[in-house]
Scaffold this motif. Structure first.
Motif, short mmCIF file in Angstrom:
data_model
loop_
_atom_site.label_atom_id
_atom_site.label_comp_id
_atom_site.label_asym_id
_atom_site.label_seq_id
_atom_site.Cartn_x
_atom_site.Cartn_y
_atom_site.Cartn_z
N UNK A 83 83.05 46.31 54.84
CA UNK A 83 82.47 44.96 54.68
C UNK A 83 81.17 44.93 53.88
N UNK A 84 80.66 46.05 53.44
CA UNK A 84 79.38 46.02 52.71
C UNK A 84 79.50 45.30 51.37
N UNK A 85 80.66 45.37 50.74
CA UNK A 85 80.83 44.68 49.46
C UNK A 85 80.76 43.16 49.62
N UNK A 86 81.15 42.68 50.80
CA UNK A 86 81.15 41.23 51.06
C UNK A 86 79.85 40.76 51.71
N UNK A 87 78.90 41.64 51.90
CA UNK A 87 77.71 41.31 52.70
C UNK A 87 76.83 40.23 52.06
N UNK A 88 77.02 39.96 50.76
CA UNK A 88 76.20 38.94 50.10
C UNK A 88 76.76 37.53 50.29
N UNK A 89 77.95 37.41 50.85
CA UNK A 89 78.62 36.11 50.96
C UNK A 89 78.08 35.29 52.13
N UNK A 90 78.32 33.99 52.05
CA UNK A 90 77.83 33.04 53.05
C UNK A 90 76.34 33.23 53.32
N UNK A 91 75.59 33.29 52.21
CA UNK A 91 74.14 33.43 52.32
C UNK A 91 73.70 34.78 52.83
N UNK A 92 74.51 35.83 52.59
CA UNK A 92 74.15 37.17 53.04
C UNK A 92 74.39 37.40 54.51
N UNK A 93 75.34 36.68 55.11
CA UNK A 93 75.56 36.79 56.56
C UNK A 93 76.87 37.46 56.94
N UNK A 94 77.69 37.87 55.95
CA UNK A 94 78.95 38.54 56.28
C UNK A 94 78.67 39.97 56.72
N UNK A 95 79.24 40.33 57.86
CA UNK A 95 79.02 41.66 58.43
C UNK A 95 80.34 42.23 58.97
N UNK A 96 80.29 43.50 59.32
CA UNK A 96 81.39 44.12 60.05
C UNK A 96 81.41 43.49 61.45
N UNK A 97 82.59 43.05 61.88
CA UNK A 97 82.70 42.40 63.18
C UNK A 97 83.88 42.97 63.93
N UNK A 98 83.86 42.82 65.23
CA UNK A 98 84.92 43.36 66.06
C UNK A 98 85.03 42.49 67.33
N UNK A 99 86.14 41.77 67.43
CA UNK A 99 86.36 40.99 68.64
C UNK A 99 87.11 41.85 69.65
N UNK A 100 86.66 41.88 70.88
CA UNK A 100 87.33 42.69 71.90
C UNK A 100 88.81 42.37 72.00
N UNK A 101 89.63 43.40 71.99
CA UNK A 101 91.06 43.21 72.12
C UNK A 101 91.76 42.85 70.83
N UNK A 102 90.98 42.66 69.73
CA UNK A 102 91.60 42.26 68.48
C UNK A 102 91.33 43.23 67.35
N UNK A 103 90.17 43.85 67.35
CA UNK A 103 89.91 44.83 66.32
C UNK A 103 88.94 44.35 65.27
N UNK A 104 88.65 45.20 64.27
CA UNK A 104 87.59 44.93 63.29
C UNK A 104 88.04 44.02 62.15
N UNK A 105 87.03 43.42 61.50
CA UNK A 105 87.27 42.55 60.34
C UNK A 105 85.91 42.25 59.73
N UNK A 106 85.90 41.50 58.63
CA UNK A 106 84.66 41.07 57.99
C UNK A 106 84.48 39.58 58.22
N UNK A 107 83.31 39.17 58.69
CA UNK A 107 83.12 37.75 58.98
C UNK A 107 81.67 37.34 59.08
N UNK A 108 81.47 36.03 59.14
CA UNK A 108 80.13 35.46 59.22
C UNK A 108 80.07 34.39 60.30
N UNK A 109 78.96 34.32 60.98
CA UNK A 109 78.72 33.25 61.94
C UNK A 109 78.42 31.93 61.23
N UNK A 110 78.03 32.01 59.96
CA UNK A 110 77.57 30.83 59.23
C UNK A 110 78.65 30.23 58.34
#
Length: 950
Positions: free
Chosen positions: A295-322
């Motif tokens: 997810x580092x390549x996408x880290x500049x998106x959505x105002x620099x808020x995209x990060x490595x994320x992991x929802x319990x029971x679902x696994x990792x992905x790239x996403x932003x709270x914003x």
């Protein structure tokens, strides 16, 4: 007597009687116009015999004792009648802080229903505003402009229902608005089931006026500018009033408000970023992240808020709270309105008049990132990824850095509407009969430039990242096999690449309506013990048309992930109306009205008779007891008749596939999600065999006015609607199909033949398409209590105070959606209704010399929380009701000179946000019901009004 309504009536008397204003056609909701100027003043152009003059003068003087009130065709001396009326004056709208007609109507205590509007992202009518009386459909309200029917909006509410858009009415040119709750079809015809709203525009001015207003919000965004003006002229017998209004409104974006700028932080579950770039399993509930950069390549998106994320029971992905903050929650809009009112006194028995209203508006909105994405699961379909040994799909949400800013993705709506009435009125010779003949034409043209993703370009763009098809999957020998280029997929795309597969396609629609109307009235037909009986007879005929033409790409699949409705048709109609008002005794008045309507469309003629009987009893001057009973109806709308097959996406339970896994219909919720909530493409269509919607209506109430400055009223309204039009139930269709396939219903029966034809499955037995036409199937019943009170009193040297209050309570609201279904109590089943049960408002208006100040408080009662709506229950531990929502507006006014008036207005003084709903999950971006609440927040206005010649 209601002091506010009395003052309006006295104004109408002055307009009728004054030589200065006489002849301006202040048309009532019933369409009756005052006499000509020369008729009112008793002047004559030709010499006649003295006795004739005297008789005519006496008859006219008698007429001047009566006034026209909305809800009756006959002049009368009493303002409060068997038909309850609420009037909102232009001054009321000013002191309460309403900047639009829509705000004024939506704030009334009658408007308890949830409605879609500019916050309803991706709806069919995001650029329109409407109102729901008593929680009934917006299309059950009859709208009038100066007493003549307002044309329908070309686009369809929720993609299905005809309604009126009240966003294009110039607020500063409105004189007053009359609201008649309850059925009114015996006078106004089709649509008048929930009530009638008559918007009366100005017909005279005391001086040329120019008004300027500037507004801003404390939370950012939403700046507004308004400039309006009006003037009037007289050249002999010709009188002209002309006015204009210009508005410029900036949008409010989700990121402008804390509650909508990011994923909900106070929900029932932790807050997690959105699935902005993800590979997810369709066989299980897991995600895969084989992105070498994690997810580092996408880290500049959505105002620099995209990060490595992991929802319990679902696994990792790239996403932003914003990622949720890029939709508009208030539209960007520019509008221009012009209005003229003209009268010409031909002679004492004929006055010609005309009204013309033109609106041009340009509205823009963004649906946000929730609806701006690509997923292989939609069209490319699931595929086998050998790197994870699973059937998967990819999803990519486009960030503002990739779109060039979400302002570049806004939908644009251009709306032209014209409303014109030409007519003449006066007296029939030397008789007691008055006449009014008019023709009204309205038309509205709508063009929406939809921002879209083009199917082939976007699919080809992302298929290139998937690589070549490596053959069928090893599990089902059905799905293709791809080994994606993870590095490219989990990296930003360029703005030019985004532009290569996006663009605009138009949807064009229009409505038109012609009405020829003739009325004769005699307010002194014969004498009764209580006074003169009056009669009115109206004949009218006309035709109307509707056409909705989307770009072919929205229907043939060349646009990705979006669809639209389509259709066109026209019809003709005629109607005959009679009203008889009889004061049987001094204390008792009976009003009876009846109407015959006929509609011809698609080679069929539908007829409908409606009636209304109203009784007024005045045991003494300060007390009125009133009651009404009758019938109302709504003719099948042009869209209900002629809507062609149009697409939509929905989720349905696949009862048949669930049964193959051992789940019966009662336990379908426990079936795997891919069957319990199967996303399918649906088609709906009109039905030329529809019948009218019918309603039994009654009301009774009391009005008590112990003094001229104090009055109270309480009324109970009952509406029993049958034959409501509804799209055939998708879930009901799937259940019938299951019963046919399993033998519970004979598979060769007509029911099964139709059901199996309306459900399309692929080679694997999965549902891919359903067909659900419109049918007359539903019944609905409401009981509503409405109370009003007003009081005006002096404060000695401190000035004067006026208090107005209103309260509504929905006592009963039940719905039977389909024959054989149980009647659903909408007050206790929140899945089907989120309407407010109670609503109240109060206005305090203080005046002293050059100063004035007002406070307006609007209280919305409880509504169900989100979890209650999903569970259709208040008993679940997470279910419940939200606390009441109270908004406060305040205004301060100062009359600088006789000509100049300055005002400072603050709406939502305390910056009150929607009640916090903790039952939303932490993945929600808009954690409130957008059909009930808004996050516009505190808005301030500075306004200057200048009257020339003062």
């Amino acid at each position: 007597m209601n002091r506010k309504i009395l003052s309006v009536a006295m104004g109408a008397v002055l307009v009728w009687a004054s030589p200065t204003w006489a002849g301006s056609t202040s048309t009532s909701a019933a369409g009756f116009s005052p006499m000509s100027a020369q008729g009112a003043s008793g002047q004559s152009q030709s010499s006649t015999d003295a006795k004739s003059k005297k008789n005519k003068k006496n008859k006219k003087a008698k007429r001047l004792q009566s006034v026209i009130v909305t809800g009756s065709l006959i002049p009368q001396t009493e303002i409060e009648t068997a038909t309850p009326i609420t009037t909102i004056t232009a001054n009321d709208m000013k002191i309460r802080g309403f900047s639009t007609v829509a705000e004024a109507l939506q704030s009334t205590s009658f408007a308890t229903g949830s409605v879609q509007g500019q916050q309803s992202s991706a709806s069919f009518t995001q650029g329109a505003e409407t109102v729901s009386l008593f929680g009934l459909k917006p299309g059950y309200v009859k709208y009038l402009i100066n007493g003549r029917p307002m044309g329908h909006f070309p686009a369809l509410y929720n993609g299905s229902d005809v309604f009126n858009n009240i966003a294009g009415i110039p607020t500063d040119l409105v004189d007053h608005i009359d609201i008649l709750p309850g059925g009114q079809s015996s006078l106004y015809g089709s649509d008048a089931i929930a009530g009638v709203i008559n918007i009366v525009l100005k017909d005279h001015l005391d001086a040329p006026t120019l008004d300027a207003r500037y507004g801003w919000t404390s939370g950012g965004g939403g700046e507004t500018q308004r400039l309006s003006g009006a003037d009037s002229w007289q050249w002999g017998k010709l009188k002209v009033l002309a006015g204009f209004q210009f508005d410029n409104n900036k949008p409010v974006w989700g990121y402008n408000r804390a509650l909508t700028s990011q994923k909900f932080q106070h929900g029932r579950s932790p807050s997690y970023p959105g699935f902005d770039a993800v590979e997810y399993s369709l066989l299980g509930n897991s995600n895969y992240l084989l992105d070498p950069a994690q997810c580092k390549n996408d880290s500049s998106l959505f105002g620099g808020t995209v990060t490595y994320a992991n929802r319990p029971g679902q696994g990792p992905y790239c996403g932003s709270l914003k990622d949720v903050g890029y939709q508009t929650i208030k539209n960007q809009k520019k509008s221009y309105e012009g209005y003229t009112h003209i009268t010409y006194d031909v002679n004492e028995n004929l006055q010609l008049y005309s009204d013309a209203l033109y609106n041009l508006s340009d509205t823009s909105w963004s649906v946000g990132s929730n609806y701006t994405f690509w997923s292989s699961g939609f069209y490319t379909g699931p595929f086998y990824d050998p790197n994870v040994n699973d059937i998967v799909a990819l999803q990519k949400v486009f960030a503002p850095e990739e779109t060039g800013g979400y302002a570049n993705t806004m939908n644009h709506q251009v709306d032209h509407s014209l409303f014109v009435t030409l007519g003449g009125n006066g007296m029939i010779g030397n008789s007691d009969w008055d006449y009014d003949v008019s023709i009204t034409h309205s038309e509205e043209h709508l063009k929406v430039n939809n921002f879209v993703r083009f199917f082939n370009p976007i699919e080809n763009y992302f298929k290139a990242m998937l690589g070549p098809n490596l053959g069928p999957d090893p599990f089902f020998n059905y799905y293709p096999t791809y080994s994606p280029n993870y590095k490219k997929f989990f990296s930003p795309i360029s703005v030019s690449d985004f532009n290569s597969f996006t663009g605009y396609v138009p949807t064009r629609s229009k409505t038109w309506d012609n009405l020829l109307r003739a009325q004769i009235t005699d307010g002194t037909l014969f004498s009764l013990p209580g006074g003169d009986a009056g009669v009115a007879v109206v004949a009218e005929g006309g035709n109307s048309g509707w056409a909705y033409t989307p770009d072919p790409g929205l229907l043939n699949g060349s646009v990705w992930g979006q669809t639209d409705v389509q259709g066109h048709g026209h019809r003709s109609r005629y109607a005959l109306t009679t009203e008889l008002k009889m004061p049987l005794l001094k204390q008792v008045t009976l009003d009876i009205s009846g109407r015959h309507d006929a509609y011809k469309a698609a080679g069929r003629t539908l007829t409908k008779n409606t009636y209304m009987a109203g009784l007024e009893y005045r045991p003494f001057d300060s007390l009125l007891l009133r009651a009404r009973y009758g019938r109302a109806f709504k003719a099948p709308s042009l869209s209900d008749l002629f809507q062609a097959k149009s697409g939509y996406y929905t989720y349905v339970p696949d009862y048949y596939n669930c049964s193959l896994l051992g789940y019966d219909p009662a336990n379908v919720g426990q079936c795997p999600t891919r069957y319990s909530q199967t996303q399918v493409f649906g088609q709906q269509a009109g039905n030329v065999n529809l019948k009218p919607i019918n309603a039994k209506v009654w009301s009774y109430g009391v009005v008590w006015a112990p003094t001229a400055a104090l009055n109270f009223s309480v009324d109970l309204y009952h509406t029993d609607i049958s034959n409501e039009v509804r799209q055939a139930s998708p879930a009901g269709l799937m259940l019938t199909e299951y019963e046919c396939r399993t033998g519970n219903i004979n598979i060769n029966s007509p029911t099964c033949v139709n059901a199996l034809a309306d459900v399309t499955r692929d080679n694997l037995g999965n549902v891919v398409q359903i067909f659900t036409p419109k049918v007359n199937v539903s019944n609905e019943v409401t009981d509503n209590l409405i109370a009003h009170a007003s009081w005006r009193f002096g404060l000695d040297t401190l000035g004067s105070m006026a208090v107005n209050a209103s309260y509504s309570d929905t006592l009963k609201h039940k719905l039977q959606r389909y024959p054989g279904d149980p009647k659903i109590d909408l007050l206790r089943h929140p899945y089907y209704s989120t309407d407010f049960k109670t609503k109240a408002n109060v206005t305090l208006d203080w005046r002293r010399n050059k100063w004035g100040a007002s406070i307006y408080v609007d209280r919305y009662g409880s509504s169900p929380n989100y979890y209650a709506t999903t569970q259709d229950s208040y008993t679940n531990p997470l279910s419940g009701s939200l606390s009441p929502w109270t908004l406060t507006n305040a205004t301060l006014r100062y009359q600088v000179t006789k000509a100049l008036k300055l005002s400072f207005l603050v709406n939502n003084v305390f910056n009150t946000m929607p009640p916090v709903d903790h039952s939303y999950s932490g993945t929600t971006g808009v954690p409130y019901n957008t059909s009930n609440y808004n996050v516009f927040g505190r808005t301030m206005y500075l306004e200057a009004n200048y009257k020339f010649g003062k």
